[in-house]
Design a protein around this motif. Structure first.
Motif: not given
Length: 181
Positions: A46-58
């Motif tokens: 998906v072209g994002t980094k791995l999100p941290t807890q309770r986060r979304i990377e867009i």
């Protein structure tokens, strides 16, 4: 192969906030924890980094949301799911993981406008005043499991497709002036 169809055919309403069903949208549940290459697999899919807890990377029309310590929700265009699954399989080859296309098992809604949070505030036990941008929240809309996040001046809400009509009804009622839930 048949063309994908959203759960409610793009249903929409306009109250003090606008609510509409969006889709079809591609979604992959990725289960893995502490495996080598997980960050590269998400980036490839998906072209994002791995999100941290309770986060979304867009990143544009794709995202990766943290769902639990070993679960991520990948959101992407429907047509790219097959290639994303292949990219995940390649990046995590030999590693313990599970990647499943859940696109057709989910319904996705957008709640937009200056009072979008008020629609969800009536339905979910969340302190929306403290909900940060890029925070993904797993909660409930009335008695239905859902996940939502702020994006582009509104909220995106994901629930099971089997309850899409019920959730649209809740959102519709909640978005009407003077409504109580």
């Amino acid at each position: 192969m048949s063309d994908p169809v959203s759960a409610l055919g793009g249903a929409r309403i306009k109250g003090f906030a606008a609510v509409h069903e969006i889709g079809p949208i591609g979604m992959i549940t990725l289960r893995a924890k502490g495996v080598k290459g997980l960050d590269k697999a998400v980036k490839a899919a998906v072209g994002t980094k791995l999100p941290t807890q309770r986060r979304i990377e867009i990143a544009g029309d794709s995202a990766c949301g943290w769902m639990s310590p070993d679960e991520y929700l990948l959101v992407l265009p429907y047509a790219k799911v097959t290639s994303a699954l292949a990219a995940i399989a390649k990046a995590l080859k030999g590693e313990h993981h599970l990647a499943v296309d859940v696109s057709d098992a989910r319904a996705v809604f957008r709640i937009e406008g200056p009072q979008a949070a008020d629609v969800l505030r009536k339905l979910s036990p969340v302190d929306f005043a403290r909900l940060e941008p890029a925070e993904l929240r797993r909660s409930r809309a009335a008695q239905v499991a859902c996940a939502f996040w702020q994006q582009d001046g509104g909220f995106t809400l994901v629930c099971f497709r089997s309850v899409a009509g019920y959730v649209m009804g809740l959102l519709t009622h909640s978005a009407m002036p003077g409504s109580e839930v």
